[in-house]
Design a protein around this motif. Sequence first.
Motif, mmCIF file in Angstrom:
data_model
loop_
_atom_site.group_PDB
_atom_site.id
_atom_site.type_symbol
_atom_site.label_atom_id
_atom_site.label_comp_id
_atom_site.label_asym_id
_atom_site.label_seq_id
_atom_site.Cartn_x
_atom_site.Cartn_y
_atom_site.Cartn_z
ATOM 1 N N VAL A 30 -14.891 -24.642 125.939
ATOM 2 C CA VAL A 30 -14.238 -24.101 127.304
ATOM 3 C C VAL A 30 -15.098 -25.127 128.418
ATOM 4 C CG1 VAL A 30 -14.052 -22.303 128.710
ATOM 5 C CG2 VAL A 30 -13.783 -22.034 126.339
ATOM 6 N N GLU A 34 -12.592 -24.354 133.696
ATOM 7 C CA GLU A 34 -11.799 -23.401 133.056
ATOM 8 C C GLU A 34 -12.574 -22.128 133.152
ATOM 9 O OE1 GLU A 34 -9.667 -25.842 129.524
ATOM 10 O OE2 GLU A 34 -11.441 -24.933 129.162
ATOM 11 N N HIS A 37 -12.679 -20.899 136.790
ATOM 12 C CA HIS A 37 -11.151 -20.423 137.066
ATOM 13 C C HIS A 37 -10.917 -18.830 136.993
ATOM 14 C CE1 HIS A 37 -6.956 -20.457 138.263
ATOM 15 N NE2 HIS A 37 -6.648 -19.885 137.075
#
Length: 288
Positions: A30, A34, A37
Motif C-alpha cells: 500500500v 493510498e 487518502h
Amino acid sequence: MTQNQPGSGPTALRILLGSQLRKLREAKNVTREEAGHLIRGSESKISRMELGRVGFKERDVADLLTLYGVVDKQARSAVLDLVATANEPGWWHRFNDVLPTWFQAYVGLEEAAARIRTYEVQFVPGLLQTKEYARAVVTAGSAGIGAEEISRRVDLRLERQRMFDRQDGPVFWAVIDEAALRRPIGGVEVMRAQIEHLIDLMRQPKITIQIMPFSFGGHSAEGGAFSVLRFPDTDLPDVVYVEQLASALYLDKREDVDRYTEVMERLCAVSTTPDETVELLRTIADEF
C-alpha cells in the motif's frame, strides 16, 4: 507487539507504533498516498506517523489496520492499546515554550534510550555540561533572547541530565573533538570547571568519554556531530540524530544507521582511551 518497558517514553512508543504501521503497509504494498487518502489525510501525514513524529488518533490507526488486513481481534488490540500510552506527554512538555519542535522528539528518544553514543565537534555534549557552561553556550546562540528564556533553556538542559540518576538510566558514550575542549566558552574559569566536571563524570560506570585528538589529523566523521540511540525494546530501531542550524534529521533506516555506527566505531578506535582521556583533560585544565 512489545509493551512499554521501564525507561521507555511516549516518543519511543510513537516510533515503535509508526514502525509497525510502516511494516504492515509495506507488506500489503500500500502506498503512503493510498493510506493517507483512507484516513482523510495526506502522504506526508502517513510519513510523519510512521516516523513517530506526531500523535495518533485511534480511529486513524484502526482504519489503517483494516486497510492492511489486520483483522485478528487480539492483534488489533495489541496495536490500539499503544495509542493512548504513546500520546501521553513527557516531562519535557513543561518546556514547550523554549523547546524547538524539531528537538522535542530527540528529548523523548534520549529519555527512552538504553544507550546513547555521540560525537561532538564544537561543544561539550549537553548531557555533560555544567550549569555555567550551559548558560554560556545558550547565551551565545540566543541573540536577542531575554534572561528568563535563557534560564529556562539552561534548566531544560540540566533536567535532561537527571536521566543519569535513574537506576535504568542509559549508558552514555561520548567522543569529543579536542577543539571543543580548548575553546574557552564562558571564559577561563567556566571552562576549567567544565573540564574538571568531565573528569569527575569519568568515575561514573555508565559514562565513557573519549577525545578525538588534534594529533590524529583527518578522520571519518568530518561531516559533523551526530548521535546514535539504542532502546531497551528490541522492536525499536536504532535512531541516528543529526542536528542542523534550525532543524534536525532523524534516521532509522538500517543502511543509514549502519553507516553512522561504522563511523562511530572508527572514531572510538582512534580516539583516546579512558585513561588517556583523563590525562589529556588534566593537561587542558592546567592550561586554562
